[in-house]
Design a protein around this motif. Structure first.
Motif, PDB file in Angstrom:
ATOM      1  N   GLY A 126       5.347   5.160  15.594  1.00 16.92           N
ATOM      2  CA  GLY A 126       6.290   6.158  15.101  1.00 16.92           C
ATOM      3  C   GLY A 126       6.284   6.216  13.595  1.00 16.92           C
ATOM      4  O   GLY A 126       5.774   5.318  12.908  1.00 16.92           O
ATOM      5  N   VAL A 127       6.854   7.286  13.070  1.00 18.00           N
ATOM      6  CA  VAL A 127       6.863   7.508  11.620  1.00 18.00           C
ATOM      7  C   VAL A 127       7.662   6.430  10.908  1.00 18.00           C
ATOM      8  O   VAL A 127       7.278   5.952   9.824  1.00 18.00           O
ATOM      9  N   LEU A 128       8.804   6.021  11.484  1.00 18.72           N
ATOM     10  CA  LEU A 128       9.659   5.009  10.848  1.00 18.72           C
ATOM     11  C   LEU A 128       8.895   3.702  10.660  1.00 18.72           C
ATOM     12  O   LEU A 128       8.944   3.092   9.577  1.00 18.72           O
ATOM     13  N   GLU A 129       8.189   3.272  11.713  1.00 16.88           N
ATOM     14  CA  GLU A 129       7.391   2.046  11.605  1.00 16.88           C
ATOM     15  C   GLU A 129       6.344   2.193  10.512  1.00 16.88           C
ATOM     16  O   GLU A 129       6.116   1.282   9.713  1.00 16.88           O
ATOM     17  N   LEU A 130       5.697   3.358  10.476  1.00 18.12           N
ATOM     18  CA  LEU A 130       4.639   3.589   9.492  1.00 18.12           C
ATOM     19  C   LEU A 130       5.177   3.530   8.070  1.00 18.12           C
ATOM     20  O   LEU A 130       4.568   2.920   7.175  1.00 18.12           O
ATOM     21  N   ARG A 131       6.330   4.134   7.836  1.00 24.48           N
ATOM     22  CA  ARG A 131       6.908   4.117   6.491  1.00 24.48           C
ATOM     23  C   ARG A 131       7.274   2.693   6.070  1.00 24.48           C
ATOM     24  O   ARG A 131       7.110   2.312   4.902  1.00 24.48           O
ATOM     25  N   LYS A 132       7.794   1.899   7.011  1.00 26.05           N
ATOM     26  CA  LYS A 132       8.134   0.498   6.690  1.00 26.05           C
ATOM     27  C   LYS A 132       6.891  -0.298   6.302  1.00 26.05           C
ATOM     28  O   LYS A 132       6.908  -1.072   5.336  1.00 26.05           O
ATOM     29  N   ILE A 133       5.813  -0.106   7.070  1.00 24.29           N
ATOM     30  CA  ILE A 133       4.575  -0.829   6.760  1.00 24.29           C
ATOM     31  C   ILE A 133       4.009  -0.352   5.427  1.00 24.29           C
ATOM     32  O   ILE A 133       3.510  -1.156   4.615  1.00 24.29           O
ATOM     33  N   HIS A 134       4.116   0.945   5.167  1.00 27.77           N
ATOM     34  CA  HIS A 134       3.647   1.481   3.881  1.00 27.77           C
ATOM     35  C   HIS A 134       4.421   0.826   2.730  1.00 27.77           C
ATOM     36  O   HIS A 134       3.835   0.451   1.705  1.00 27.77           O
ATOM     37  N   GLY A 135       5.726   0.674   2.896  1.00 27.02           N
ATOM     38  CA  GLY A 135       6.530   0.006   1.877  1.00 27.02           C
ATOM     39  C   GLY A 135       6.097  -1.432   1.664  1.00 27.02           C
ATOM     40  O   GLY A 135       6.034  -1.925   0.525  1.00 27.02           O
ATOM     41  N   LEU A 136       5.768  -2.117   2.767  1.00 25.82           N
ATOM     42  CA  LEU A 136       5.310  -3.501   2.664  1.00 25.82           C
ATOM     43  C   LEU A 136       3.952  -3.575   1.965  1.00 25.82           C
ATOM     44  O   LEU A 136       3.691  -4.514   1.190  1.00 25.82           O
ATOM     45  N   VAL A 137       3.105  -2.598   2.216  1.00 23.35           N
ATOM     46  CA  VAL A 137       1.803  -2.533   1.544  1.00 23.35           C
ATOM     47  C   VAL A 137       1.994  -2.459   0.037  1.00 23.35           C
ATOM     48  O   VAL A 137       1.328  -3.166  -0.740  1.00 23.35           O
ATOM     49  N   VAL A 138       2.934  -1.621  -0.407  1.00 24.33           N
ATOM     50  CA  VAL A 138       3.227  -1.494  -1.837  1.00 24.33           C
ATOM     51  C   VAL A 138       3.769  -2.816  -2.388  1.00 24.33           C
ATOM     52  O   VAL A 138       3.391  -3.273  -3.469  1.00 24.33           O
ATOM     53  N   LYS A 139       4.652  -3.449  -1.606  1.00 23.31           N
ATOM     54  CA  LYS A 139       5.233  -4.732  -2.024  1.00 23.31           C
ATOM     55  C   LYS A 139       4.159  -5.797  -2.227  1.00 23.31           C
ATOM     56  O   LYS A 139       4.242  -6.613  -3.155  1.00 23.31           O
ATOM     57  N   PHE A 140       3.132  -5.767  -1.370  1.00 25.67           N
ATOM     58  CA  PHE A 140       2.050  -6.746  -1.478  1.00 25.67           C
ATOM     59  C   PHE A 140       0.989  -6.316  -2.501  1.00 25.67           C
ATOM     60  O   PHE A 140       0.009  -7.018  -2.704  1.00 25.67           O
ATOM     61  N   GLY A 141       1.166  -5.157  -3.103  1.00 27.34           N
ATOM     62  CA  GLY A 141       0.222  -4.688  -4.114  1.00 27.34           C
ATOM     63  C   GLY A 141      -1.117  -4.248  -3.559  1.00 27.34           C
ATOM     64  O   GLY A 141      -2.142  -4.308  -4.254  1.00 27.34           O
ATOM     65  N   LEU A 142      -1.108  -3.749  -2.310  1.00 25.84           N
ATOM     66  CA  LEU A 142      -2.377  -3.367  -1.656  1.00 25.84           C
ATOM     67  C   LEU A 142      -2.505  -1.849  -1.488  1.00 25.84           C
ATOM     68  O   LEU A 142      -3.401  -1.386  -0.786  1.00 25.84           O
ATOM     69  N   GLU A 143      -1.629  -1.085  -2.163  1.00 20.75           N
ATOM     70  CA  GLU A 143      -1.641   0.362  -1.953  1.00 20.75           C
ATOM     71  C   GLU A 143      -2.888   1.034  -2.498  1.00 20.75           C
ATOM     72  O   GLU A 143      -3.197   2.183  -2.135  1.00 20.75           O
ATOM     73  N   LEU A 144      -3.640   0.343  -3.381  1.00 18.35           N
ATOM     74  CA  LEU A 144      -4.858   0.937  -3.933  1.00 18.35           C
ATOM     75  C   LEU A 144      -6.118   0.475  -3.214  1.00 18.35           C
ATOM     76  O   LEU A 144      -7.224   0.881  -3.590  1.00 18.35           O
ATOM     77  N   ASP A 145      -5.947  -0.356  -2.197  1.00 19.72           N
ATOM     78  CA  ASP A 145      -7.119  -0.789  -1.416  1.00 19.72           C
ATOM     79  C   ASP A 145      -7.628   0.384  -0.581  1.00 19.72           C
ATOM     80  O   ASP A 145      -6.855   1.047   0.133  1.00 19.72           O
ATOM     81  N   VAL A 146      -8.923   0.642  -0.649  1.00 20.85           N
ATOM     82  CA  VAL A 146      -9.471   1.840  -0.010  1.00 20.85           C
ATOM     83  C   VAL A 146      -9.367   1.791   1.511  1.00 20.85           C
ATOM     84  O   VAL A 146      -9.136   2.822   2.162  1.00 20.85           O
ATOM     85  N   TYR A 147      -9.486   0.615   2.121  1.00 20.50           N
ATOM     86  CA  TYR A 147      -9.401   0.520   3.582  1.00 20.50           C
ATOM     87  C   TYR A 147      -7.961   0.672   4.061  1.00 20.50           C
ATOM     88  O   TYR A 147      -7.707   1.332   5.083  1.00 20.50           O
ATOM     89  N   VAL A 148      -7.031   0.082   3.322  1.00 20.01           N
ATOM     90  CA  VAL A 148      -5.616   0.269   3.653  1.00 20.01           C
ATOM     91  C   VAL A 148      -5.242   1.735   3.459  1.00 20.01           C
ATOM     92  O   VAL A 148      -4.564   2.357   4.292  1.00 20.01           O
ATOM     93  N   GLY A 149      -5.718   2.325   2.350  1.00 18.97           N
ATOM     94  CA  GLY A 149      -5.445   3.734   2.081  1.00 18.97           C
ATOM     95  C   GLY A 149      -6.010   4.648   3.150  1.00 18.97           C
ATOM     96  O   GLY A 149      -5.363   5.615   3.571  1.00 18.97           O
ATOM     97  N   SER A 150      -7.215   4.344   3.609  1.00 21.15           N
ATOM     98  CA  SER A 150      -7.833   5.156   4.666  1.00 21.15           C
ATOM     99  C   SER A 150      -7.019   5.109   5.942  1.00 21.15           C
ATOM    100  O   SER A 150      -6.825   6.130   6.619  1.00 21.15           O
ATOM    101  N   ALA A 151      -6.526   3.919   6.290  1.00 20.01           N
ATOM    102  CA  ALA A 151      -5.704   3.789   7.501  1.00 20.01           C
ATOM    103  C   ALA A 151      -4.406   4.572   7.348  1.00 20.01           C
ATOM    104  O   ALA A 151      -3.948   5.231   8.296  1.00 20.01           O
ATOM    105  N   LEU A 152      -3.797   4.523   6.156  1.00 21.95           N
ATOM    106  CA  LEU A 152      -2.567   5.278   5.926  1.00 21.95           C
ATOM    107  C   LEU A 152      -2.812   6.779   6.042  1.00 21.95           C
ATOM    108  O   LEU A 152      -2.042   7.504   6.686  1.00 21.95           O
TER     109      LEU A 152
END
Length: 627
Positions: A150-176
């Protein structure tokens, strides 16, 4: 179900992990690896080739020699079982170890669930990982993101990705990007895409394939064109994504151009690209091109076979579909649910009961009926429909009776089946049970009920059902329902009543309805009314050969051969060709199809000799062959 053993010569082997633990010595490989590194290399090879039997042997050897105590061993075993679609064994391997698991073992299980289409299970295993205090890494997030339901789960994981400093990783970005598009959130996907400083081919593929998967085909092509403008060279995955777009759009010329590009880049040696080409050519109705690619493939996986089988089924080549299915089995490739859901309707169409029964036996033996969740009713309905259309109502009822959840289609199949085979009273009993069970009746239900009345002469009941359809059951009669009633009245000899119904019905008539009346006139020899119906149906559908055939047969029956000649002349003037008759019979060696005038069968001389003999005997008793 003994025949299933003959048809499916390579039954799947599904040993549970506990069996490996207790019989390790018996399962030791003939040439065991000498150390841990060799064992892990062996497991990796088994994973690549999906060789479960060999993988279990290596696992047993490792147990016997104490090689399973390292985290690397656990991760390698989990990966092997995951790639072999054995997630129960993968989780059992994870749980078997007493030491604390590292992030790599968790990642292997989560990735396995996602790869096997079990996103919910993968996400729950991620929760278990966090509860154990293990921190995710950049390899965890791409899989977890794809497991979001669901969208809510996705937004939470996206927030955690930012918290871990992985938002610029190309594989994480591709999955998002891909997952946002899956939920139709195009703005969020575009935002993630725009913020990434490095846009490699993986990220572009996420955009192309993401748009393609949600049916935004023009957007997918726009991204593909932009990719070329940016100087990014498409990869194999780009090619498969774009081919899927052209397959849906029917873009044969563009698809062929991509085929040329794939050949130039050397991508046409990959199984995934070739499978996509088969699918594209098939959906563009170019069966010959699809088959040519299939035949040239050195390595064919289950998707290759499913694609070419589906191509033939979609083009109406039912005989060819079954031949390919038999060939698939002879090649030792075990069918999956996709194969079965493609082939079962073909068995129903051809009334190939032996094939259908063996497929059902294979499903039961290999637990395929238990492996489905949302689609379990649809799969069971397909089995039941096959039995009903093959005339085996006893087996159809057994399947129906065992169903825990029945939808409206389940009831409709039984009603149609009983009616089709002359069990009108039984069809009406099922309808009564359906009504009492408070299942919502639909238009198809009443097509089945009225057809049952038509085929078994239940005229009074049929009249009453038509009268009460809207007032009692809340279903508005359509042209199909009036056609069934006209057919019912016509079969019973009530031609004038049928004609009055045609004239008085509140909706516009069509050629099918008039053709039903014409057929009834031909059956009962009512030439005057037949000519009225014939004139109307030819006016509405002048290119249908059946109209002329019915009129011709009526004139033949009345000895009016001059009129027969006129009908044939009219056909010639309208350039109407009679579709050759086709029949088939299922024998132990397969389904044999026959077309009028066809001499391609290896025993054609014997068949035609028998046919001539039968025709001569019919002539002796005064029977005249029809048009």
């Amino acid at each position: 179900m003994n025949k299933a053993t003959n048809l499916f010569r390579n039954p799947s082997v599904s040993l549970r992990l506990s069996s490996s633990f207790s019989h390790s010595a018996a399962l030791s490989p003939t040439q065991p690896p000498h150390d841990l590194a060799a064992c892990i290399a062996s497991l990796q090879a088994c994973a690549r080739r999906q060789n479960l039997r060999k993988g279990k042997q290596v696992h047993s050897f490792m147990l016997a020699n104490g090689f399973v105590r390292s985290p690397l061993s656990t991760t390698s075993l989990i990966n092997m079982y995951s790639k072999c679609n054995q997630m129960d064994d993968a989780v059992s391997t994870f749980n078997y170890q007493s030491f604390d698991h590292n992030v790599f073992a968790y990642n292997a299980v989560i990735a396995g669930f996602i790869a096997n289409g079990l996103g919910r299970d993968g996400f729950e295993f991620y929760r278990r990982m966090r509860f154990a205090g293990v921190l995710p890494d950049k390899f965890t997030f791409p899989c977890v993101i794809r497991g979001c339901s669901g969208v809510l789960e996705l937004r939470k994981i996206h927030g955690l990705v930012v918290k871990f400093g992985l938002e610029l990783d190309v594989y994480v970005g591709s999955a998002l990007v891909n997952t946002y598009l899956k939920f139709g959130l195009m703005e969020e996907a575009q935002e993630v895409f725009d913020e990434l400083p490095v846009r490699d081919v993986v990220l572009w593929n996420a955009m192309v394939n993401g748009f393609a998967q949600i049916g935004r085909l023009e957007e997918a092509l726009a991204v593909f064109r932009m990719m070329g403008e940016e100087g990014v060279v498409p990869s194999r995955f780009t090619v498969t994504g774009v081919l899927s777009v052209f397959a849906v759009m029917g873009g044969f010329n563009n698809g062929r151009a991509v085929h040329g590009f794939a050949t130039k880049m050397g991508y046409d040696s990959g199984v995934e690209v070739l499978n996509a080409l088969i699918d594209m050519y098939g959906k563009c109705k170019c069966v010959g091109d699809a088959l040519k690619i299939f035949e040239m493939m050195v390595e064919k996986d289950i998707y290759s076979w499913n694609s070419i089988i589906a191509v033939h089924e979609q083009c109406g080549d039912h005989d060819g579909t079954l031949r390919l299915f038999d060939r698939m089995l002879r090649a030792g490739v075990l069918p999956d649910l996709v194969t079965i859901t493609t082939v079962l309707p073909v068995c129903a169409h051809l009334a190939a009961l032996m094939h259908g029964r063996e497929i059902h036996g294979y499903m039961i033996k290999n637990g395929l009926e238990r492996d489905v969740n949302v689609d379990d009713v649809q799969i069971t309905n397909a089995v039941m429909d096959m039995y009903a259309k093959c005339g085996s109502m006893r087996n159809a009822y057994m399947v129906f009776d065992k169903m825990r959840n029945k939808d409206v289609a389940s009831w409709n199949i039984m009603i149609m089946g009983y009616g089709m085979h002359g069990y009108g009273s039984r069809a009406l009993d099922v309808f009564s049970d359906m009504f009492e069970a408070q299942i919502r009746l639909d238009e198809v239900t009443f097509v089945g009920v009225l057809s049952a009345c038509s085929h078994t002469g239940l005229v009074r009941e049929g009249r009453e059902f038509l009268r009460q359809m809207k007032s009692k059951y809340g279903v508005v009669p359509t042209i199909e329902h009036y056609t069934c009633v006209v057919d019912m009245l016509g079969r019973a000899g009530h031609l004038e009543e049928a004609y009055e119904l045609v004239l008085e019905m509140p909706i516009e008539t069509n050629p099918v309805l008039w053709r039903a009346l014409l057929a009834a006139c031909r059956l009962h020899g009512n030439q005057d009314l037949a000519e009225v119906a014939g004139q109307k149906v030819i006016e509405l559908d002048p290119g249908h050969s059946g109209n002329y055939v019915l009129m011709s047969n009526l004139y033949v029956a009345n000895g009016q051969y001059d009129e027969v000649t006129e009908v044939r002349h009219s056909m010639s003037q309208q350039n109407v060709k009679k579709t050759p008759g086709c029949s088939w019979i299922e024998l132990k060696d397969g389904v044999h199809a026959f077309i009028t005038g066809d001499r391609a069968h290896p025993k054609a001389n014997f068949i035609y000799a028998e046919l001539d003999s039968l025709t001569a005997r019919l002539g002796e008793i005064g029977s005249v062959p029809h048009f």
